[in-house]
Design an enzyme around this catalytic site. Structure first.
Site, short mmCIF file in Angstrom:
data_model
loop_
_atom_site.label_atom_id
_atom_site.label_comp_id
_atom_site.label_asym_id
_atom_site.label_seq_id
_atom_site.Cartn_x
_atom_site.Cartn_y
_atom_site.Cartn_z
N GLY A 49 0.84 -1.19 0.00
CA GLY A 49 0.00 0.00 0.00
C GLY A 49 0.87 1.23 0.00
N GLN A 54 3.06 9.81 1.94
CA GLN A 54 4.37 9.16 1.70
C GLN A 54 5.05 9.69 0.44
OE1 GLN A 54 2.76 4.92 2.41
NE2 GLN A 54 4.92 4.82 3.01
N CYS A 103 7.59 -0.96 6.13
CA CYS A 103 7.00 0.24 5.53
C CYS A 103 8.01 0.85 4.56
CB CYS A 103 6.64 1.24 6.62
SG CYS A 103 5.97 2.80 6.00
N LEU A 104 7.52 1.28 3.40
CA LEU A 104 8.42 1.89 2.41
C LEU A 104 9.05 3.18 2.95
CD1 LEU A 104 6.23 1.37 -0.79
CD2 LEU A 104 8.37 0.18 -0.24
N HIS A 145 -2.62 -0.03 8.58
CA HIS A 145 -1.30 0.60 8.36
C HIS A 145 -1.44 1.83 7.46
CE1 HIS A 145 3.21 0.18 7.56
NE2 HIS A 145 2.82 1.04 6.63
N GLU A 146 -2.22 1.72 6.39
CA GLU A 146 -2.35 2.85 5.45
C GLU A 146 -3.14 4.00 6.06
OE1 GLU A 146 -0.36 2.91 3.07
OE2 GLU A 146 0.14 0.79 3.30
N HIS A 149 -1.05 5.99 8.36
CA HIS A 149 -0.21 6.98 7.67
C HIS A 149 -0.94 8.33 7.54
CE1 HIS A 149 3.52 5.16 6.37
NE2 HIS A 149 2.92 4.10 5.86
NI NI Z 1 3.83 2.31 5.33
#
Ligand code: NI
Length: 192
Positions: A49, A54, A103-104, A145-146, A149
């Site tokens: 995701g 981000q 996480c990216l 998680h998304e 963010h």
């Molecule tokens: Ni993430």
């Protein structure tokens, strides 16, 4: 469509609550282009995701998509591309499980995070239609998680035991097997 730079932990945009998108904004070329770029950036990075903040756009937009055999998360069952605008989530019961996340925006770190396993999700899709669905199992964790963010929260904030933090290489060496067993039990039960 183009890929955008993914900002990393320490960038202030990841720590602010992203703002709601109006229906008028959602119809604009700018926001539709941002959604295309989020999808392309997520795919290029092999993420499960990606949230708009981000890529340094402080709007409440996130995309989720998991294809079979994702190299970062091979144990995650497939999830069809979902574009969420102004998502609102609500746990459907009290059951949580520890899920090992990465996480990216948090390079080379993973950790154990308690996540609800049954979740109601409401959002506008990219055409502005209201959607309401239930997400369960590992997929419920991905959606939490998304949405985290968009509220300025990173998975590291939710790690209850910092001693579970691990690099990706040490996860593979020491923790993968244990987690894959736990993940498989969740997938078996919920089908997702
Ligand atoms: Ni993430």
């Amino acid at each position: 469509m183009s890929t955008r730079e993914i900002v990393e932990i320490g960038h202030p945009v990841l720590r602010k609550r992203a703002r709601e998108v109006t229906r008028e904004e959602l119809g604009s070329d700018e926001v539709q282009g941002l959604i295309d770029d989020l999808i392309e950036t997520k795919r290029a990075a092999n993420g499960a995701g990606l949230a708009a903040n981000q890529v340094a756009e402080p709007l409440r937009i996130a995309v989720v998509e998991v294809t079979r055999g994702n190299p970062r998360y091979p144990y995650k069952p497939p999830v069809a591309l979902t574009v969420m605008v102004n998502p609102v989530i609500e746990p459907l019961d009290d059951e949580v499980a520890d899920i090992n996340e990465g996480c990216l925006s948090v390079p080379n770190l993973r950790g154990e995070v308690p996540r609800h396993l049954s979740l109601g999700v409401r959002y506008l899709d990219r055409e502005g239609r209201e959607q309401e669905e239930v997400r369960r199992g590992l997929t419920a964790g991905t959606f939490q998680h998304e949405v985290d963010h968009l509220d300025g929260t990173l998975f590291v904030d939710r790690v209850l035991d910092p001693r579970t933090l691990t690099t990706w290489a040490e996860f593979e060496r020491f923790h993968r097997e244990d987690f894959l067993e736990r993940a498989a039990r969740i997938v078996e039960r919920f089908g997702s």
